[in-house]
Design a protein around this motif. Structure first.
Motif, short mmCIF file in Angstrom:
data_model
loop_
_atom_site.label_atom_id
_atom_site.label_comp_id
_atom_site.label_asym_id
_atom_site.label_seq_id
_atom_site.Cartn_x
_atom_site.Cartn_y
_atom_site.Cartn_z
N TYR A 277 -43.52 14.41 -20.98
CA TYR A 277 -42.24 13.89 -21.46
C TYR A 277 -41.19 13.99 -20.36
O TYR A 277 -41.33 14.78 -19.41
N LEU A 278 -40.16 13.17 -20.50
CA LEU A 278 -39.12 13.04 -19.48
C LEU A 278 -37.77 13.33 -20.12
O LEU A 278 -37.50 12.87 -21.24
N THR A 279 -36.92 14.08 -19.42
CA THR A 279 -35.60 14.42 -19.95
C THR A 279 -34.51 14.04 -18.96
O THR A 279 -34.69 14.13 -17.74
N ILE A 280 -33.38 13.59 -19.52
CA ILE A 280 -32.18 13.29 -18.75
C ILE A 280 -31.03 14.02 -19.43
O ILE A 280 -30.82 13.87 -20.64
N ASP A 281 -30.29 14.81 -18.68
CA ASP A 281 -29.20 15.61 -19.25
C ASP A 281 -27.86 14.89 -19.30
O ASP A 281 -26.90 15.42 -19.86
N ASP A 282 -27.78 13.71 -18.70
CA ASP A 282 -26.49 13.03 -18.54
C ASP A 282 -26.69 11.52 -18.55
O ASP A 282 -26.25 10.83 -17.64
N SER A 292 -28.51 10.94 -9.06
CA SER A 292 -28.77 10.84 -10.50
C SER A 292 -30.17 11.40 -10.73
O SER A 292 -31.12 10.95 -10.11
N LYS A 293 -30.29 12.34 -11.67
CA LYS A 293 -31.51 13.14 -11.77
C LYS A 293 -32.19 12.99 -13.12
O LYS A 293 -31.62 12.52 -14.08
N TRP A 294 -33.43 13.45 -13.14
CA TRP A 294 -34.20 13.58 -14.37
C TRP A 294 -35.30 14.61 -14.13
O TRP A 294 -35.51 15.06 -13.00
N GLN A 295 -35.98 15.01 -15.20
CA GLN A 295 -37.09 15.95 -15.09
C GLN A 295 -38.29 15.42 -15.85
O GLN A 295 -38.14 14.80 -16.91
N CYS A 296 -39.47 15.67 -15.31
CA CYS A 296 -40.73 15.34 -15.98
C CYS A 296 -41.45 16.63 -16.34
O CYS A 296 -41.49 17.57 -15.53
N CYS A 306 -56.89 36.83 -27.55
CA CYS A 306 -55.57 37.40 -27.87
C CYS A 306 -54.48 36.95 -26.90
O CYS A 306 -53.32 37.29 -27.09
N ARG A 307 -54.86 36.25 -25.89
CA ARG A 307 -53.89 35.84 -24.86
C ARG A 307 -53.43 34.40 -25.12
O ARG A 307 -54.24 33.49 -25.18
N TRP A 308 -52.11 34.24 -25.28
CA TRP A 308 -51.50 32.92 -25.46
C TRP A 308 -50.49 32.70 -24.33
O TRP A 308 -49.49 33.42 -24.24
N ASN A 309 -50.75 31.74 -23.49
CA ASN A 309 -49.84 31.44 -22.38
C ASN A 309 -49.36 29.99 -22.49
O ASN A 309 -50.17 29.07 -22.52
N PHE A 310 -48.07 29.86 -22.55
CA PHE A 310 -47.46 28.52 -22.56
C PHE A 310 -46.88 28.29 -21.17
O PHE A 310 -45.84 28.85 -20.81
N GLY A 311 -47.57 27.49 -20.36
CA GLY A 311 -47.21 27.32 -18.95
C GLY A 311 -46.22 26.19 -18.74
O GLY A 311 -46.38 25.10 -19.27
N ARG A 312 -45.19 26.48 -17.97
CA ARG A 312 -44.20 25.46 -17.63
C ARG A 312 -44.69 24.67 -16.42
O ARG A 312 -45.02 25.23 -15.37
N HIS A 313 -44.69 23.34 -16.57
CA HIS A 313 -45.03 22.45 -15.47
C HIS A 313 -43.98 21.34 -15.44
O HIS A 313 -44.10 20.34 -16.14
N THR A 314 -42.95 21.55 -14.63
CA THR A 314 -41.81 20.63 -14.56
C THR A 314 -41.59 20.18 -13.13
O THR A 314 -41.63 20.99 -12.20
N THR A 315 -41.39 18.88 -12.95
CA THR A 315 -41.04 18.35 -11.65
C THR A 315 -39.70 17.62 -11.77
O THR A 315 -39.37 17.07 -12.82
#
Length: 378
Positions: A277-282, A292-296, A306-315
């Motif tokens: 997914y892609l986000t734009i703050d402005d 002018s920026k965005w994030q993917c 028992c191990r739950w890892n939610f990994g952040r992968h943002t560019t």
């Protein structure tokens, strides 16, 4: 009918109305390289004089002389809208009047052979918008609504990301939010709370951008159906001060938005696929920057016993583009693009078509609200 010749280097602009947003477009004309402000009209000529004075202090104006050259000079202040439209030294008008009276002056300008850049929302009803566009087409003039982000160089770059099947995948959801928190005097003093002048309230002022962004993301497609509800209202219950809407497209894609005069400043957009997914703050008014920026995002949930890892992968992504007031800013690109269509005598059919589509969605959302959120087919 007076228009710039093919040899002209400048579009001569007339401003109808001295609203705050017109000040930004004054500078945009000055920075465009192909436009000059020749005259400004207000019902009170002293207000037009004051507008010209204040804007000139920041962006000294130029006008076109008899030789077709741009020279430093003061635009003319006019006390009547029709008088400005009838001037021979005007090629295009920028209409910054309340929604309730725009139809009259768009049609008057078109009949006089003037190209029209109109503030949004373009009309009270879609039928009015159809008449406005018809008048422009019948008289061979351009029409565009003043959605500045349409002209940002960020959007083509984002489209490339959305076309990436590995990074984004199939588009599933679009979500936008546009709000600002009005002060205590807003309801009594601001025309955006007036049923007589701005009947669509926050839906017309802010929701127009949310609708437009969703249409842009889908390739200018109209939704199959919409549903909307005013959450809070002004002026006896007829003017939305908060509004939420849902759009359903014919391929299981959905879009939702929230707009408000009662929440803190927020201009966020999220486009979600089945791979990322892609986000734009402005997405409407860019943050002050030279980019002018965005994030993917492609976040990943890994579960191992028992191990739950939610990994952040943002560019991060960006294009070089100043937020405002420079030659590469989106509002300057808007004025320049409009001017190029006039000077080169090339039709920009998309500009009128997307404005009409936005108005039709807005109309259907108002109808849905009047019918308690019923889904309305377009």
């Amino acid at each position: 009918m007076t228009q710039s010749t093919p040899e002209s280097k400048f579009v001569r602009w007339g401003f109808i109305g001295a609203a705050q947003i017109a000040r930004k477009n004054w500078k945009a004309v000055r920075m465009s390289g192909n436009g000059v402000v020749a005259a400004v009209a207000s019902r009170d000529v002293s207000r037009a004089e004051a507008f010209i004075h204040d804007c000139s202090m920041e962006a000294p104006p130029v006008v076109v002389n008899a030789n077709g050259e741009a020279t430093l000079a003061r635009p003319v202040a006019v006390g009547d809208y029709q008088d400005l439209i009838d001037r021979d030294d005007i090629d295009a008008v920028y209409i910054a009047l309340p929604t309730a009276v725009r139809k009259q002056w768009v049609i008057a300008a078109a009949k006089a052979g003037k190209h029209v850049l109109c503030e949004k929302p373009m009309a009270v009803h879609a039928d009015d918008a159809d008449e406005m566009i018809a008048a422009c087409r019948e008289n061979g003039v351009e029409f565009m609504d003043g959605v500045m982000f349409d002209h940002s160089s960020r959007l083509p770059a984002v489209k490339e990301v959305l076309a990436d099947s590995e990074r984004f995948g199939k588009m599933r959801r679009i979500q936008t939010h546009f709000s600002f928190c009005a002060d205590d005097s807003f309801q009594s003093d601001n025309i955006r709370a007036s049923a007589e002048l701005e009947p669509h309230g926050c839906l017309g002022d802010l929701g127009w951008y949310c609708i437009r962004f969703s249409l842009w993301a889908t390739g200018d497609r109209l939704p199959a159906a919409v549903s909307g509800r005013a959450i809070s209202v002004y002026d006896g219950g007829s003017v939305p001060s908060e509004f939420q809407g849902e759009l359903k497209f014919d391929d299981d894609l959905t879009a939702g938005f929230f707009c408000s005069f009662r929440c803190v400043n927020q201009q966020t957009a999220t486009i979600t696929g089945d791979q990322g997914y892609l986000t734009i703050d402005d997405f409407v008014l860019p943050f002050v920057d030279a980019e002018s920026k965005w994030q993917c995002h492609q976040h990943e949930l890994q579960i191992d016993n028992c191990r739950w890892n939610f990994g952040r992968h943002t560019t991060n992504g960006a294009v070089r583009e100043h937020a405002s007031g420079e030659a590469d800013s989106q509002e300057v690109r808007m004025i320049r693009s409009f001017g190029e269509s006039i000077l080169n005598r090339t039709r920009n059919e998309r500009a009128a078509d997307i404005a009409i589509k936005t108005q039709r969605v807005l109309d259907a959302l108002r109808q849905s609200d009047a019918e308690n959120g019923k889904w309305i087919t377009l």
